[in-house]
Design an enzyme around this catalytic site. Structure first.
Site, short mmCIF file in Angstrom:
data_model
loop_
_atom_site.label_atom_id
_atom_site.label_comp_id
_atom_site.label_asym_id
_atom_site.label_seq_id
_atom_site.Cartn_x
_atom_site.Cartn_y
_atom_site.Cartn_z
N HIS A 1 -10.05 -5.59 -2.84
CA HIS A 1 -8.71 -5.77 -2.27
C HIS A 1 -8.80 -6.05 -0.78
O HIS A 1 -9.73 -5.60 -0.11
CB HIS A 1 -7.83 -4.54 -2.54
CG HIS A 1 -8.42 -3.25 -2.12
ND1 HIS A 1 -9.37 -2.59 -2.85
CD2 HIS A 1 -8.22 -2.49 -1.01
CE1 HIS A 1 -9.71 -1.47 -2.24
NE2 HIS A 1 -9.04 -1.38 -1.12
N HIS B 1 -6.63 -5.70 2.74
CA HIS B 1 -5.49 -5.09 3.41
C HIS B 1 -4.90 -6.12 4.39
O HIS B 1 -5.63 -6.68 5.21
CB HIS B 1 -5.92 -3.88 4.25
CG HIS B 1 -6.47 -2.73 3.46
ND1 HIS B 1 -5.72 -1.61 3.17
CD2 HIS B 1 -7.69 -2.50 2.93
CE1 HIS B 1 -6.47 -0.73 2.50
NE2 HIS B 1 -7.67 -1.24 2.34
N GLU C 1 -12.23 3.65 -1.26
CA GLU C 1 -11.47 4.54 -2.15
C GLU C 1 -11.31 3.95 -3.55
O GLU C 1 -11.51 4.65 -4.54
CB GLU C 1 -10.08 4.76 -1.51
CG GLU C 1 -9.26 5.86 -2.12
CD GLU C 1 -7.85 5.88 -1.54
OE1 GLU C 1 -6.90 5.97 -2.32
OE2 GLU C 1 -7.70 5.78 -0.30
N ASP D 1 0.86 -1.19 0.00
CA ASP D 1 0.00 0.00 0.00
C ASP D 1 0.90 1.24 0.00
O ASP D 1 1.87 1.32 0.76
CB ASP D 1 -0.90 0.00 1.24
CG ASP D 1 -2.02 1.01 1.13
OD1 ASP D 1 -3.19 0.61 1.16
OD2 ASP D 1 -1.72 2.24 1.02
N ILE D 2 0.59 2.17 -0.88
CA ILE D 2 1.44 3.35 -1.07
C ILE D 2 1.32 4.35 0.10
O ILE D 2 2.19 5.18 0.31
CB ILE D 2 1.12 4.03 -2.43
CG1 ILE D 2 2.31 4.80 -2.95
CG2 ILE D 2 -0.12 4.87 -2.39
CD1 ILE D 2 3.46 3.96 -3.39
P1 AMP Z 1 -9.86 1.43 0.32
O1 AMP Z 1 -10.46 1.39 -1.07
O2 AMP Z 1 -10.68 2.30 1.24
O3 AMP Z 1 -9.64 0.06 0.90
O4 AMP Z 1 -8.43 2.14 0.22
C1 AMP Z 1 -7.62 1.93 -0.90
C2 AMP Z 1 -6.19 1.72 -0.47
O5 AMP Z 1 -5.40 1.65 -1.66
C3 AMP Z 1 -5.60 2.85 0.39
O6 AMP Z 1 -5.01 2.29 1.56
C4 AMP Z 1 -4.56 3.50 -0.54
O7 AMP Z 1 -3.42 3.97 0.16
C5 AMP Z 1 -4.21 2.36 -1.47
N1 AMP Z 1 -3.75 2.82 -2.78
C6 AMP Z 1 -4.36 3.69 -3.61
N2 AMP Z 1 -3.65 3.85 -4.74
C7 AMP Z 1 -2.57 3.05 -4.62
C8 AMP Z 1 -1.44 2.77 -5.46
N3 AMP Z 1 -1.29 3.35 -6.65
N4 AMP Z 1 -0.51 1.89 -5.01
C9 AMP Z 1 -0.64 1.30 -3.81
N5 AMP Z 1 -1.68 1.51 -2.98
C10 AMP Z 1 -2.63 2.38 -3.37
#
Ligand code: AMP
Length: 132
Positions: free
Chosen positions: A93, A95, A88, A29-30
């Site tokens: 996905h 975590h 988001e 995760d970025i």
């Molecule tokens: P959520 O959809 O609420 O589970 O959150 C999306 C997750 O994806 C967040 O923790 C972001 O930091 C992560 N994220 C978004 N874009 C990227 C990326 N390009 N590379 C890695 N992680 C990402």
């Protein structure tokens, strides 16, 4: 339009790869809650995790289990926590977050700041633990 995670799978957007099969992908995760925070995704784009068919869901969870074991070996932690939000990014996905305490899984807290070198090092060490 392809999700940002599909674009990562296709190599259009860079990521710190941890593990990969023909159907699943794991990467850092970025904006990590803690160093080692990893995302596990199906390459096939589906918005909502629980819309995935039973077989693919089971296989995804088994893949996440393997990745969690590697995180546990590579990152000092008491447990590897699991969370599903999807608030988001509309691409299912999971975590996986190495935990020292329950506060490490608080998504409202300030994220860890890592350099590209640190991300690379962490991804490599988790990937290496997966092999053994
Ligand atoms: P959520 O959809 O609420 O589970 O959150 C999306 C997750 O994806 C967040 O923790 C972001 O930091 C992560 N994220 C978004 N874009 C990227 C990326 N390009 N590379 C890695 N992680 C990402």
């Amino acid at each position: 339009m392809a999700s940002i995670f599909t674009r990562i799978v296709q190599g259009e957007i860079p990521s710190y790869r941890v593990a990969e099969t023909d159907r699943f992908y794991a990467f850092l995760d970025i904006n990590p809650l803690v160093p080692g925070h990893t995302l596990v995704i199906p390459k096939q784009e589906t918005d909502y995790l629980f819309d995935i068919n039973d077989q693919d869901y089971q296989d995804l969870m088994l893949f996440a289990k393997r990745v969690s074991e590697a995180i546990y070996k590579a990152i000092p932690c008491k447990r590897v926590g699991v969370a599903v939000l999807g608030m988001e990014v509309p691409h299912a996905h999971i975590h996986l977050v190495p935990l020292q305490s329950e506060g490490d899984l608080d998504f409202r807290k300030e994220k860890a700041k890592l350099t590209p070198e640190q991300f690379q090092e962490i991804a490599a060490s988790i990937a290496k633990s997966l092999e053994v």
